[in-house]
Design a protein around this motif. Structure first.
Motif, mmCIF file in Angstrom:
data_model
loop_
_atom_site.group_PDB
_atom_site.id
_atom_site.type_symbol
_atom_site.label_atom_id
_atom_site.label_comp_id
_atom_site.label_asym_id
_atom_site.label_seq_id
_atom_site.Cartn_x
_atom_site.Cartn_y
_atom_site.Cartn_z
ATOM 1 N N TYR A 102 39.372 25.998 25.084
ATOM 2 C CA TYR A 102 40.594 25.857 24.291
ATOM 3 C C TYR A 102 41.397 27.161 24.234
ATOM 4 O O TYR A 102 42.621 27.133 24.077
ATOM 5 N N LEU A 103 40.708 28.298 24.336
ATOM 6 C CA LEU A 103 41.359 29.594 24.128
ATOM 7 C C LEU A 103 41.647 30.346 25.417
ATOM 8 O O LEU A 103 42.170 31.459 25.378
ATOM 9 N N ARG A 138 46.075 22.526 20.474
ATOM 10 C CA ARG A 138 45.011 21.764 21.125
ATOM 11 C C ARG A 138 43.708 21.863 20.340
ATOM 12 O O ARG A 138 42.958 20.892 20.237
ATOM 13 N N LEU A 139 43.434 23.061 19.819
ATOM 14 C CA LEU A 139 42.152 23.304 19.156
ATOM 15 C C LEU A 139 42.055 22.680 17.768
ATOM 16 O O LEU A 139 41.062 21.996 17.453
ATOM 17 N N PHE A 140 43.052 22.902 16.911
ATOM 18 C CA PHE A 140 42.923 22.521 15.503
ATOM 19 C C PHE A 140 42.746 21.020 15.267
ATOM 20 O O PHE A 140 42.018 20.633 14.344
ATOM 21 N N GLY A 143 30.684 25.331 20.105
ATOM 22 C CA GLY A 143 29.934 26.238 20.964
ATOM 23 C C GLY A 143 30.848 27.111 21.800
ATOM 24 O O GLY A 143 32.057 26.851 21.920
ATOM 25 N N GLN A 144 30.281 28.149 22.394
ATOM 26 C CA GLN A 144 31.082 29.149 23.087
ATOM 27 C C GLN A 144 31.830 28.587 24.292
ATOM 28 O O GLN A 144 33.028 28.833 24.464
ATOM 29 N N LEU A 192 42.357 38.167 26.259
ATOM 30 C CA LEU A 192 41.062 38.571 25.708
ATOM 31 C C LEU A 192 40.313 37.391 25.078
ATOM 32 O O LEU A 192 39.605 37.548 24.089
ATOM 33 N N PHE A 193 40.440 36.227 25.680
ATOM 34 C CA PHE A 193 39.910 35.017 25.033
ATOM 35 C C PHE A 193 38.397 35.034 24.889
ATOM 36 O O PHE A 193 37.859 34.474 23.928
#
Length: 232
Positions: free
Chosen positions: A75-76, A53-55, A68-69, A81-82
C-alpha cells in the motif's frame, strides 16, 4: 520584521483563509498520525494517494498490524522511504496497543517515543487533532520565517521557538498552517510570488519578485503579412 508588523501580517493571512488545516486527508486521530508519519520527505498529494487505498482496508493499529509488513509495503510503495516508514508504522501500532490502549497519546513526550515520530510530527498531531497551540516547522515554514524576517533561525527548533515567542496568541493556533500553505503556494523556494502576496508589505525580503513578463505572441498568416509586409 518589525514587532508592529507581526499582527497585521497574520491578520492578512487569516482574512484570506480563516480556517486553515492540513492538506493530509484523515478521519480519525490515528489516521492523522499515520499520514503525518508517512509525509516525511514526501508530498501530501502522494501520501493522500496511498492512504486512500490503505485506510478503507486498515485504519486502526490492530488492522495495520494484521496486514503485516509485506502487505503494508504494497500500500505504501509509492511513498518515498516506504520500507522504513512501514517498519516505523508497524512498531508505532504495537506501542499504541501495548501502552496506550490503542489510542494516540495527547502529550509530546509520549508521541515522540513512537518510532518515526519526531518533534514536527508530534506538533502536527497536538495542534491539528488536540487543538494545542504548537508550531510544526517544516521546510516551507523554515523558509518563510527566515525570508520574511518573522522568526529567523538556522534550525527548525530555533524557528519554532521564535514563532511561539513572537506570534500573537490569537493567531498562534493556526500559525503553522498559514505559514506552511503560504510557503507551498506563494512564498515558494525558487521564485517567491511576491506580486500576488497578501503580506508583501510587511515582509523583509528584497528585492521583491516582479510579475512574470507576458510572452509576446507574434501573429502569423495574413495578419503577419500586414505587419511585416512579407507574404504569409
Amino acid at each position: 520584521m518589525k514587532d508592529r508588523d507581526v499582527a497585521p501580517f497574520f491578520a492578512a493571512l487569516a482574512a484570506g483563509n480563516p480556517h486553515p488545516t492540513t492538506e493530509l486527508e484523515y478521519t480519525s486521530v490515528f489516521e492523522l498520525l499515520t499520514a503525518v508519519l508517512l509525509s516525511a520527505q514526501a508530498t501530501d498529494v502522494g501520501v493522500n494517494r496511498a492512504t486512500r487505498r490503505l485506510f478503507p482496508i486498515a485504519n486502526t493499529p490492530q488492522a495495520i498490524l494484521a496486514l503485516g509488513q509485506e502487505a503494508l509495503e504494497g500500500y505504501l510503495s509509492s511513498i518515498n522511504l516506504f520500507r522504513t516508514k512501514t517498519r516505523h508504522l508497524l512498531a508505532t501500532c504495537a506501542i499504541l496497543l501495548e501502552r496506550h490502549g490503542g489510542q494516540v497519546p495527547r502529550t509530546r513526550e509520549a508521541l515522540e517515543e513512537l518510532p518515526g515520530v519526531g518533534r514536527k510530527t508530534a506538533n502536527v498531531v497536538l495542534n491539528t487533532a488536540f487543538g494545542q497551540a504548537t508550531v510544526a516547522v517544516d521546510t516551507h515554514i523554515l523558509r518563510v520565517a527566515n525570508r520574511t524576517g518573522l522568526a529567523p533561525g538556522a534550525t527548525p527548533l530555533a524557528v519554532e521557538r521564535g514563532l511561539v515567542a513572537r506570534v500573537p496568541p490569537e493567531y498562534l493556533p493556526n500559525a503553522h498552517h498559514w505559514l506552511l500553505l503560504h510557503g507551498r503556494y506563494v512564498c515558494q523556494a525558487r521564485t517567491p510570488r511576491c506580486w500576488e502576496c497578501v503580506v508583501a508589505r510587511w515582509c523583509d525580503y528584497e528585492p521583491k519578485t516582479p510579475p512574470p513578463k507576458q510572452a509576446t505572441t507574434w501573429p502569423t498568416g495574413p495578419a503577419a503579412s500586414r505587419l511585416t509586409g512579407r507574404a504569409p
